[in-house]
Design a protein around this motif. Structure first.
Motif, PDB file in Angstrom:
ATOM      1  N   GLU A   1     -12.081  -2.011   2.946  1.00 52.54           N
ATOM      2  CA  GLU A   1     -11.201  -1.333   3.742  1.00 52.54           C
ATOM      3  C   GLU A   1      -9.643  -1.866   3.635  1.00 52.54           C
ATOM      4  OE1 GLU A   1     -12.272  -1.447   7.822  1.00 52.54           O
ATOM      5  OE2 GLU A   1     -14.178  -0.916   7.285  1.00 52.54           O
ATOM      6  N   CYS A   2      -8.696  -0.820   3.707  1.00 57.57           N
ATOM      7  CA  CYS A   2      -7.354  -1.211   3.702  1.00 57.57           C
ATOM      8  C   CYS A   2      -7.014  -1.317   5.219  1.00 57.57           C
ATOM      9  CB  CYS A   2      -6.737  -0.107   2.863  1.00 57.57           C
ATOM     10  SG  CYS A   2      -4.784  -0.634   3.224  1.00 57.57           S
ATOM     11  N   LYS A   3      -6.567  -2.743   5.635  1.00 55.97           N
ATOM     12  CA  LYS A   3      -6.437  -2.960   7.028  1.00 55.97           C
ATOM     13  C   LYS A   3      -4.996  -2.292   7.413  1.00 55.97           C
ATOM     14  CE  LYS A   3      -7.564  -7.454   7.170  1.00 55.97           C
ATOM     15  NZ  LYS A   3      -7.494  -8.770   7.659  1.00 55.97           N
ATOM     16  N   LEU A   4      -4.075  -2.000   6.453  1.00 59.59           N
ATOM     17  CA  LEU A   4      -2.928  -1.517   6.688  1.00 59.59           C
ATOM     18  C   LEU A   4      -2.879  -0.034   6.756  1.00 59.59           C
ATOM     19  CD1 LEU A   4       0.143  -1.832   6.778  1.00 59.59           C
ATOM     20  CD2 LEU A   4       0.165  -1.652   4.172  1.00 59.59           C
ATOM     21  N   CYS A   5      -3.775   0.604   6.006  1.00 57.00           N
ATOM     22  CA  CYS A   5      -3.697   1.886   6.125  1.00 57.00           C
ATOM     23  C   CYS A   5      -5.042   2.631   6.624  1.00 57.00           C
ATOM     24  CB  CYS A   5      -3.670   2.739   4.762  1.00 57.00           C
ATOM     25  SG  CYS A   5      -2.311   2.026   3.675  1.00 57.00           S
ATOM     26  N   LEU A   6      -5.993   1.841   7.143  1.00 52.91           N
ATOM     27  CA  LEU A   6      -7.165   2.085   7.603  1.00 52.91           C
ATOM     28  C   LEU A   6      -7.980   2.931   7.037  1.00 52.91           C
ATOM     29  CD1 LEU A   6      -6.090   2.405  11.530  1.00 52.91           C
ATOM     30  CD2 LEU A   6      -6.981   0.488  10.362  1.00 52.91           C
TER      31      LEU A   6
ATOM     32  N   LYS B   1       0.760   6.333  -0.274  1.00 50.93           N
ATOM     33  CA  LYS B   1       0.483   6.051   1.141  1.00 50.93           C
ATOM     34  C   LYS B   1       0.760   4.646   1.514  1.00 50.93           C
ATOM     35  CE  LYS B   1      -3.131   6.822   4.745  1.00 50.93           C
ATOM     36  NZ  LYS B   1      -4.444   7.307   5.076  1.00 50.93           N
ATOM     37  N   HIS B   2      -0.102   3.876   0.653  1.00 49.29           N
ATOM     38  CA  HIS B   2      -0.228   2.318   0.710  1.00 49.29           C
ATOM     39  C   HIS B   2       1.493   1.814   0.781  1.00 49.29           C
ATOM     40  CE1 HIS B   2      -2.056  -1.524   1.049  1.00 49.29           C
ATOM     41  NE2 HIS B   2      -1.314  -2.066   0.104  1.00 49.29           N
ATOM     42  N   GLN B   3       2.067   2.238  -0.197  1.00 50.62           N
ATOM     43  CA  GLN B   3       3.377   1.690  -0.508  1.00 50.62           C
ATOM     44  C   GLN B   3       4.303   2.012   0.675  1.00 50.62           C
ATOM     45  OE1 GLN B   3       4.584  -0.037  -3.425  1.00 50.62           O
ATOM     46  NE2 GLN B   3       2.422  -0.295  -3.864  1.00 50.62           N
TER      47      GLN B   3
ATOM     48  N   ALA C   1      -6.607   0.869  -6.816  1.00 51.61           N
ATOM     49  CA  ALA C   1      -5.682   2.010  -7.066  1.00 51.61           C
ATOM     50  C   ALA C   1      -5.021   2.471  -5.876  1.00 51.61           C
ATOM     51  CB  ALA C   1      -6.709   3.279  -7.558  1.00 51.61           C
ATOM     52  N   HIS C   2      -5.669   2.298  -4.675  1.00 51.62           N
ATOM     53  CA  HIS C   2      -5.135   2.895  -3.491  1.00 51.62           C
ATOM     54  C   HIS C   2      -3.671   1.876  -3.258  1.00 51.62           C
ATOM     55  CE1 HIS C   2      -4.394   3.312   0.839  1.00 51.62           C
ATOM     56  NE2 HIS C   2      -4.408   1.832   0.884  1.00 51.62           N
ATOM     57  N   THR C   3      -3.758   0.681  -3.661  1.00 54.17           N
ATOM     58  CA  THR C   3      -2.713  -0.174  -3.248  1.00 54.17           C
ATOM     59  C   THR C   3      -1.439   0.241  -4.160  1.00 54.17           C
ATOM     60  OG1 THR C   3      -3.030  -1.730  -4.963  1.00 54.17           O
ATOM     61  CG2 THR C   3      -3.937  -2.043  -2.994  1.00 54.17           C
TER      62      THR C   3
END
Ligand SMILES: [Zn+2]
Length: 234
Positions: free
Chosen positions: A55-60, A77-79, A71-73
């Motif tokens: 999970e990405c705790k920032l973007c949930l 959205k993540h940026q 890849a998500h990072t």
């Protein structure tokens, strides 16, 4: 989606790629890039959940493997969320700084106020012996300018607590304090005092603080007179 690599794009000069292929290719490039530049152990937003996915705790967001998370990072959205979080942290820090500054200013004012002393109070000390031969010390400290509502305080301080002179177990200090006067101290013999009624008395009348104490009667050989001084304590 990478528009340049779409089928039929006029920029697709050297051979045509289909959508799926280019998307996979792009994802793979991002994954490789992330693998090279990111240490997941140090990523505060990376979390492995109890299902074994990530999970990405920032973007949930949920991710099936580390590569997908990486890849998500790199994705928009993540940026964007990272920038938003950084801005929030910065704002919080700014607010904290302002608060601390205000506290410092207030604290500084308090210190300054506390330092406005009007000097040592006047005092008198009477030494006497009573009918039984017990030594008596009677202090009268004059506090005509004392702050309203303040009652002078006194306390005994061992020779080892004070920082004015070398410790000497034969003496103790008796301190008197009342704002805005300087605290004063008397060096008195460190000998047993009489704690019985009427033998240790304080009073606070008309701006004069009185303290009278008696030592227990001692045998003549150790009944020497102790030195009494008023060292500056602050
Ligand atoms: Zn994220």
């Amino acid at each position: 989606m990478d528009m340049q690599n779409r089928v039929g794009s006029k920029f697709g000069g050297g051979g045509v790629m289909n959508d799926g292929h280019s998307a996979r290719d792009r994802k793979e490039r991002l994954r490789q890039l992330a693998m090279e530049t990111i240490d997941l152990a140090k990523d505060p937003y990376f979390m492995r959940n109890h299902l074994g996915t990530y999970e990405c705790k920032l973007c949930l967001t949920l991710h099936t493997n580390e590569g997908s998370y990486m890849a998500h990072t790199q994705a928009k959205k993540h940026q964007t969320n990272l920038r938003r979080r950084a801005k929030e942290d910065e704002d919080k820090q700014k607010a904290l700084n302002v608060m601390n500054q205000a506290k410092e200013m207030q604290y500084g004012r308090q210190i300054k106020q506390a330092r406005v002393k009007i000097g040592r109070p006047g005092y008198s000390l009477t030494k006497s012996l009573d009918a039984t031969g017990a030594k008596c010390l009677s202090f009268a400290i004059n506090y005509p300018e004392i702050k309203e509502g303040i009652v002078p305080r006194y306390r005994f301080m061992s020779s080892f607590e004070q920082r004015v002179e070398a410790p000497d177990k034969n003496n103790i200090f008796l301190l008197f304090a009342a704002e805005p006067y300087e605290t004063i101290a008397f060096k008195i013999p460190n000998k047993p005092m009489d704690k019985s009624e009427g033998r240790f008395v304080t009073s606070w009348v008309d701006g004069v603080f009185n303290l009278t104490l008696f030592y227990l009667v001692e045998s003549p050989e150790d009944g020497e007179e102790g030195a009494i001084v008023a060292p500056k304590m602050n």
